[in-house]
Design an enzyme around this catalytic site. Sequence first.
Site, PDB file in Angstrom:
ATOM      1  N   CYS A   2       0.907  -1.113  -0.159  1.00 46.52           N
ATOM      2  CA  CYS A   2       0.058   0.010  -0.073  1.00 46.52           C
ATOM      3  C   CYS A   2       0.787   0.965   0.032  1.00 46.52           C
ATOM      4  CB  CYS A   2      -0.913   0.021   1.155  1.00 46.52           C
ATOM      5  SG  CYS A   2      -1.889  -1.148   1.283  1.00 46.52           S
ATOM      6  N   ARG A  27       3.732  -0.190  -4.804  1.00 44.76           N
ATOM      7  CA  ARG A  27       3.732  -0.861  -3.599  1.00 44.76           C
ATOM      8  C   ARG A  27       2.513  -1.701  -3.304  1.00 44.76           C
ATOM      9  NH1 ARG A  27       6.832   1.628   0.392  1.00 44.76           N
ATOM     10  NH2 ARG A  27       5.293   0.975   2.002  1.00 44.76           N
ATOM     11  N   TRP A  76      -2.730  -2.836  -1.621  1.00 47.79           N
ATOM     12  CA  TRP A  76      -2.350  -4.345  -1.651  1.00 47.79           C
ATOM     13  C   TRP A  76      -3.027  -4.926  -0.724  1.00 47.79           C
ATOM     14  CZ3 TRP A  76      -0.143  -8.163   1.129  1.00 47.79           C
ATOM     15  CH2 TRP A  76       0.484  -9.173   0.491  1.00 47.79           C
ATOM     16  N   ASN A 102      -1.458   2.160   5.537  1.00 50.12           N
ATOM     17  CA  ASN A 102      -0.666   1.051   5.319  1.00 50.12           C
ATOM     18  C   ASN A 102      -0.230   0.314   6.280  1.00 50.12           C
ATOM     19  OD1 ASN A 102       1.287  -0.426   4.146  1.00 50.12           O
ATOM     20  ND2 ASN A 102       2.571   1.033   4.197  1.00 50.12           N
ATOM     21  N   GLY A 103      -0.473  -1.151   6.409  1.00 52.01           N
ATOM     22  CA  GLY A 103      -0.162  -1.757   7.555  1.00 52.01           C
ATOM     23  C   GLY A 103      -1.544  -2.949   7.808  1.00 52.01           C
ATOM     24  N   GLU A 477      17.803 -17.090  -8.166  1.00 54.62           N
ATOM     25  CA  GLU A 477      17.420 -15.648  -8.587  1.00 54.62           C
ATOM     26  C   GLU A 477      16.752 -15.678  -9.798  1.00 54.62           C
ATOM     27  OE1 GLU A 477      16.604 -13.301  -7.072  1.00 54.62           O
ATOM     28  OE2 GLU A 477      16.513 -11.575  -8.678  1.00 54.62           O
ATOM     29  N   LYS A 481      12.948 -14.677 -10.752  1.00 53.22           N
ATOM     30  CA  LYS A 481      12.651 -13.499 -11.770  1.00 53.22           C
ATOM     31  C   LYS A 481      11.702 -14.052 -12.819  1.00 53.22           C
ATOM     32  CE  LYS A 481      13.810 -11.142 -10.265  1.00 53.22           C
ATOM     33  NZ  LYS A 481      14.273 -10.447  -9.162  1.00 53.22           N
ATOM     34  N   GLU A 484       8.263 -14.652 -11.273  1.00 50.00           N
ATOM     35  CA  GLU A 484       7.437 -13.561 -10.845  1.00 50.00           C
ATOM     36  C   GLU A 484       6.961 -12.683 -12.013  1.00 50.00           C
ATOM     37  OE1 GLU A 484       9.019 -10.769  -7.980  1.00 50.00           O
ATOM     38  OE2 GLU A 484      11.228 -11.135  -8.929  1.00 50.00           O
ATOM     39  N   HIS A 500      17.994 -36.144  -7.158  1.00 46.62           N
ATOM     40  CA  HIS A 500      17.355 -36.692  -5.794  1.00 46.62           C
ATOM     41  C   HIS A 500      15.877 -36.484  -5.559  1.00 46.62           C
ATOM     42  CE1 HIS A 500      21.304 -37.685  -4.428  1.00 46.62           C
ATOM     43  NE2 HIS A 500      21.790 -36.537  -4.713  1.00 46.62           N
ATOM     44  N   LYS A 599       6.093  -4.107  -4.124  1.00 45.03           N
ATOM     45  CA  LYS A 599       7.693  -4.040  -3.975  1.00 45.03           C
ATOM     46  C   LYS A 599       8.162  -4.040  -2.653  1.00 45.03           C
ATOM     47  CE  LYS A 599      11.578  -2.333  -5.826  1.00 45.03           C
ATOM     48  NZ  LYS A 599      12.112  -3.492  -6.835  1.00 45.03           N
TER      49      LYS A 599
HETATM   50  O1  M6R Z   1      13.244  -4.833  -0.186  1.00 43.27           O
HETATM   51  P1  M6R Z   1      13.650  -6.025   0.107  1.00 43.27           P
HETATM   52  O2  M6R Z   1      15.045  -6.376  -0.531  1.00 43.27           O
HETATM   53  O3  M6R Z   1      13.916  -6.408   1.628  1.00 43.27           O
HETATM   54  O4  M6R Z   1      12.787  -6.971  -0.533  1.00 43.27           O
HETATM   55  C1  M6R Z   1      12.930  -8.658  -0.230  1.00 43.27           C
HETATM   56  C2  M6R Z   1      11.681  -9.224  -1.166  1.00 43.27           C
HETATM   57  O5  M6R Z   1      10.507  -8.777  -1.142  1.00 43.27           O
HETATM   58  C3  M6R Z   1      12.294  -8.899  -2.686  1.00 43.27           C
HETATM   59  O6  M6R Z   1      13.645  -8.931  -2.902  1.00 43.27           O
HETATM   60  C4  M6R Z   1      11.319  -9.657  -3.756  1.00 43.27           C
HETATM   61  O7  M6R Z   1      11.725 -10.822  -3.643  1.00 43.27           O
HETATM   62  C5  M6R Z   1      11.961  -8.978  -5.110  1.00 43.27           C
HETATM   63  N1  M6R Z   1      10.806  -8.054  -5.450  1.00 43.27           N
HETATM   64  C6  M6R Z   1      11.800  -9.966  -6.126  1.00 43.27           C
HETATM   65  O8  M6R Z   1      12.132  -9.583  -7.228  1.00 43.27           O
END
Ligand code: M6R
Length: 604
Positions: A2, A27, A76, A102-103, A477, A481, A484, A500, A599
């Site tokens: 949010c 956000r 969100w 937000n929260g 990673e 990517k 997502e 395994h 984000k």
């Molecule tokens: O702001 P942060 O680095 O703490 O965020 C952690 C994760 O939410 C963040 O890295 C998330 O996995 C990425 N958006 C993925 O691309």
Amino acid sequence: MCGIVGYVGHREATDVLIEALKRLEYRGYDSSGLATLSTGRGKGRLRVLKSPGYISALEKRIKTGSSRIGISHTRWATHGVPNEVNAHPHMDGEQNVAVVHNGIIDNHLALKRELARKGHEFLSQTDTEVIPHLISEEYRHNGGNLFEAVREVVKRLKGSYAIVVLHRDHPDILVCAREKSPLVLGTGVNEGFIASDVTALLRYTNRFIFMEDGEIAKVAADGIHIEKISGGTVAHEWTRVDWSLEDAEKGGFKHFMIKEIFEQPRSLHQSQTGWRSDENSIPADLATARIIRIVACGTSYHAGMVGRYLFEKFTGLPTIVSMASEYRFADATSDDPLMIFITQSGETLDTIMAAREARSRGLKTVAITNVVGSTITRETDLTLYMRSGPEIGVAASKTFTSQLMMMYLFSSYLGYRMGYIKRDDLNSIKEHLRHTIRSVEGILNNTGPIREMAEWFSGSSSAFFLGRYVNYPAALEGALKMKEISYIHSEGYPAGELKHGPLALLTEKTPIVALVAGDHTYEKMLGNIGECSARGSPVVAIAPDGDVEIGRYTDRVLHYPRVDPLFSPIPISVLLQLLAYYTADHRGCPIDKPRNLAKSVTVE
Ligand code: M6R
């Protein structure tokens, strides 16, 4: 999770509220809304407008604006489906108070029951709606003091919140408060701003106050007044933020993500050169650590996993990496680790709570973050900045490679301070890093083969990413990517682990992305590629320039400019970001705003 905005001043409030909110859309983006107090005809009436979907849908519903004060929100969803009723702002029954939040209010059900007994009726399924109702009760009892009414209400809230409150009888002030959710205040000439982060306000100001947990503020056009919720005024310094508006705009690129991928030579350079000043801030007692523990989430966790190999190599210290959401629930050990918290945003609640926990145990704590003034910087003894510039795309790209850069720099510097490696070694690592940045440039200058591969890849529904040693986290990673942003189910695995269990899933429709570096894992990787090919799975090898051997194992190869294998996670990750990006683009996915994600994850 949010984004919230508040504005009071001489401009048309609706314009500022929408413009700033758009920059917070990363956000959360399932619904949005705003409330303004009209200054023209119908003076003194709170006008609330909401819409499901992106902010552009809300914008289309705006007819005219004539107000100098207002609040806005992009959501969100946590409580209640994303629809118009559950969108913020929420109001009290008499429509005097509008609140954006937000929260998560953990005790909202008890508060709701209490209010219902007094006759309050609720329209939404949200936890937030209790706040305006509580404020209206308190306001009535205290004779119309909005600031004190908000103070008394937030004292009763359990959980996390950043809220902004607008009252129809107070056309000159906004009241806001924070606990565990971010809030910044900005100022211009005869105007005041509130937002979840600075990128929202860069168009208007670069002078900010970062509110802290347990604070409440009154924001007016002619000034800002901050107090502790528990009582007593607070004097904050203004912080100047040097990010430019251009940094936070697409600049001709189709998406923020591809712009941010292409910014990596610059962001990596900034991380490396900025490190020089950070080195001097590292206290000598860090070099007395006997064990290191890295804590992070998501992409930052993957950077920490690469860091584990580097800290072990350059300092000789055992290094453990934990997901923040798990670390907090594990039993404390008798070790006395140096704790390193990696978080791009500095606002990930799991990471913040883990840092708080570690500090309360008396451990030495270091934060690695990109965002000046973010919450994590107040939760740790030392902050090291990544200096990547703002990252707007929800999928982390340039901040991941900057985090990797920080891992190389921090681990080698610590090892040098401990006497584990020599000055010459340190200099050589820095030279390798400079060369690595040039290899990233090489990848960005030749994206044609990656685009072609992405077109082929985009027909898949499931894929595996394999790597070993420092490229095992790079595989994780790469898979993150891909999944997502393209919604192709992707799993990252240590290449040796496939046999395994996961091998059972391989078919000719399951592409394998195999990360190859010319190090001590090379022969074993070739063997693993052979195992996959033998099951009919098409293998895409990501291999250094000049590797001809790899062509005997697969005819699908993407090359990256050769670097010392220890540094290969950086160019390989850039290549995998491009593969994910072009695949997602080919599939027509909403790359900057993947479904269900946000984000900044400020809920636990
Ligand atoms: O702001 P942060 O680095 O703490 O965020 C952690 C994760 O939410 C963040 O890295 C998330 O996995 C990425 N958006 C993925 O691309």
